[in-house]
Design a protein around this motif. Structure first.
Motif, PDB file in Angstrom:
ATOM      1  N   MET A 186       0.828  -1.210   0.000  1.00 34.36           N
ATOM      2  CA  MET A 186       0.000   0.000   0.000  1.00 34.36           C
ATOM      3  C   MET A 186       0.863   1.262   0.000  1.00 34.36           C
ATOM      4  O   MET A 186       0.551   2.243  -0.689  1.00 34.36           O
ATOM      5  CB  MET A 186      -0.928  -0.013   1.220  1.00 34.36           C
ATOM      6  CG  MET A 186      -2.010   1.052   1.184  1.00 34.36           C
ATOM      7  SD  MET A 186      -3.011   0.997  -0.326  1.00 34.36           S
ATOM      8  CE  MET A 186      -3.636  -0.693  -0.231  1.00 34.36           C
ATOM      9  N   LEU A 251      -1.260   6.802   6.083  1.00 31.30           N
ATOM     10  CA  LEU A 251      -1.982   5.529   6.079  1.00 31.30           C
ATOM     11  C   LEU A 251      -2.226   5.158   7.523  1.00 31.30           C
ATOM     12  O   LEU A 251      -1.316   4.705   8.223  1.00 31.30           O
ATOM     13  CB  LEU A 251      -1.163   4.456   5.360  1.00 31.30           C
ATOM     14  CG  LEU A 251      -1.817   3.077   5.191  1.00 31.30           C
ATOM     15  CD1 LEU A 251      -3.093   3.181   4.352  1.00 31.30           C
ATOM     16  CD2 LEU A 251      -0.848   2.091   4.553  1.00 31.30           C
ATOM     17  N   LEU A 261      -6.366   5.943   3.737  1.00 38.29           N
ATOM     18  CA  LEU A 261      -5.234   6.473   2.983  1.00 38.29           C
ATOM     19  C   LEU A 261      -5.536   7.915   2.604  1.00 38.29           C
ATOM     20  O   LEU A 261      -6.537   8.198   1.943  1.00 38.29           O
ATOM     21  CB  LEU A 261      -4.993   5.637   1.729  1.00 38.29           C
ATOM     22  CG  LEU A 261      -3.898   6.143   0.775  1.00 38.29           C
ATOM     23  CD1 LEU A 261      -2.539   6.148   1.465  1.00 38.29           C
ATOM     24  CD2 LEU A 261      -3.856   5.291  -0.491  1.00 38.29           C
ATOM     25  N   ARG A 269      -9.400   7.621   1.161  1.00 39.49           N
ATOM     26  CA  ARG A 269      -9.914   6.329   0.710  1.00 39.49           C
ATOM     27  C   ARG A 269      -9.795   5.297   1.828  1.00 39.49           C
ATOM     28  O   ARG A 269      -8.793   5.274   2.560  1.00 39.49           O
ATOM     29  CB  ARG A 269      -9.132   5.841  -0.508  1.00 39.49           C
ATOM     30  CG  ARG A 269      -9.550   6.480  -1.814  1.00 39.49           C
ATOM     31  CD  ARG A 269      -8.524   6.270  -2.894  1.00 39.49           C
ATOM     32  NE  ARG A 269      -7.392   7.169  -2.719  1.00 39.49           N
ATOM     33  CZ  ARG A 269      -6.363   7.233  -3.565  1.00 39.49           C
ATOM     34  NH1 ARG A 269      -6.321   6.445  -4.611  1.00 39.49           N
ATOM     35  NH2 ARG A 269      -5.380   8.090  -3.360  1.00 39.49           N
ATOM     36  N   VAL A 271      -9.144   1.573   3.041  1.00 32.47           N
ATOM     37  CA  VAL A 271      -8.306   0.485   2.541  1.00 32.47           C
ATOM     38  C   VAL A 271      -8.415  -0.691   3.503  1.00 32.47           C
ATOM     39  O   VAL A 271      -8.295  -0.524   4.727  1.00 32.47           O
ATOM     40  CB  VAL A 271      -6.831   0.929   2.432  1.00 32.47           C
ATOM     41  CG1 VAL A 271      -5.966  -0.233   1.962  1.00 32.47           C
ATOM     42  CG2 VAL A 271      -6.691   2.114   1.495  1.00 32.47           C
TER      43      VAL A 271
END
Length: 346
Positions: A186, A251, A261, A269, A271
């Motif tokens: 990621m 993150l 994120l 977003r 995740v």
């Protein structure tokens, strides 16, 4: 199907395996590797359960080596081997042999295991607990192309990383490293979305968690920027925060399953970063049997350059400087030399 053998030999165990396969009507051997689990009686159930689940993806012959310490001096002087052979539904996908070693035979486990290895197939040795300091020089470790340990199970996990670095041999790996594969992927994917240079990184997670240290060492090794290790209540890794020339990249995972994120100039977003079971970690390690050069490079970066520092400030490795640690229980910083600032995933 289960076959119990008392005071037996490797030859009799092989015959029992053939007998069991014929009894269930599957005489053909369709396994791709031999997985040797070296554990104690307390942990063998959980380790074997994880190996059985992983065998759905990697059909294997599982050899569980349990060293039983006898109570009396007379019993300790007697060498004995008991075995439990499992085939069919009782063995997952493949075959299972639980070997219980008593007395002097405990010092010669490799002599018991060697005749039971699948011919012309890779061998992986896994120590769920009690791994040797140098797995490659262990009698069972010498039989394997891949040696899997777990520093998280050590009494002092972070200090264990230093011992692993000193003894590293190509083919060694650590489930503490496997746990951070989704995080590394990621972070690398996030950096691929921006045309910026990273200037500083902070890794936040539980204290005494070797996965946090490994992630910090990997970032310091690959990005060659200051990396600060901060402590949180967990669970496990909780955040990676990067300062870049285009703004911060964050993150954050507070609950152990779903992360957020955040990239400057883009919407946040959600995740999926679920904490994985041991069976998933073992299955991942069995997918590759070649040396993991990325792990070796991160491990050799040196956990001492991320060593715990008491007090209000932490040293910067290499130059003796300081970095503030406000808002954390303790923080540590590593500053490597300059190089292109893009992370690489496994």
């Amino acid at each position: 199907m289960k076959i119990d053998l008392t005071d037996t030999t490797s030859s009799k165990i092989n015959k029992a395996l053939v007998q069991g396969r014929r009894a269930i009507g599957t005489p053909a051997v369709g396994m791709v590797l031999t997985l040797v689990l070296v554990t104690d009686e307390e942990n063998q159930y959980d380790a074997l359960k994880a190996a059985n689940e992983a065998s759905r993806e990697h059909p294997s012959r599982k050899l569980v080596v349990v060293k039983r310490v006898s109570r009396s001096p007379r019993d300790r002087a007697k060498a004995r081997l008991d075995a439990e052979v499992r085939v069919g539904a009782d063995a997952g996908t493949g075959e299972t042999v639980v070997l219980r070693l008593y007395g002097e035979v405990m010092d010669h486990a490799q002599s018991v295991v060697l005749p039971l290895l699948l011919p012309d197939a890779p061998v992986v040795v896994w120590w769920p607990v009690g791994a040797p300091v140098n797995p490659a020089k262990d009698a069972l470790g010498r039989l394997a192309q891949r040696r899997v340990t777990d520093t998280y199970a050590a009494e002092n996990p972070v200090a264990e990383l230093s011992a692993r670095a000193d003894a590293y041999t190509p083919g060694d790996t650590d489930l503490a490293w496997t746990r951070i594969t989704p995080w590394r992927s990621m972070v690398a994917a996030a950096l691929d979305q921006v045309a910026c240079d990273v200037t500083a990184v902070e890794v936040e997670g539980e204290e005494h968690n070797p996965s946090c240290e490994l992630l910090a060492m990997w970032l310091a090794d690959r990005l060659h920027v200051p990396v600060k290790r901060s402590v949180s209540k967990g669970p496990g890794l909780t955040a990676v925060r990067m300062e870049t020339t285009c703004g911060p990249i964050k993150l954050d995972r507070a609950d152990g399953s779903l992360a957020t994120l955040s990239i400057q100039g883009q919407p946040d977003r959600a995740v999926a970063l679920k904490r994985r079971e041991t069976s998933e970690l073992i299955a991942e390690e069995l997918r590759r049997l070649d040396p993991d050069d990325t792990y070796a490079s991160a491990l050799r970066f040196g956990v001492d350059r991320l060593s715990d520092v008491a007090g209000p400030a932490s040293k910067t490795a290499g130059d003796g400087g300081t970095a503030g640690t406000a808002g954390t229980k303790h923080a540590t910083t590593a500053t490597p030399a300059a190089m292109p600032k893009k992370a690489e995933s496994k």
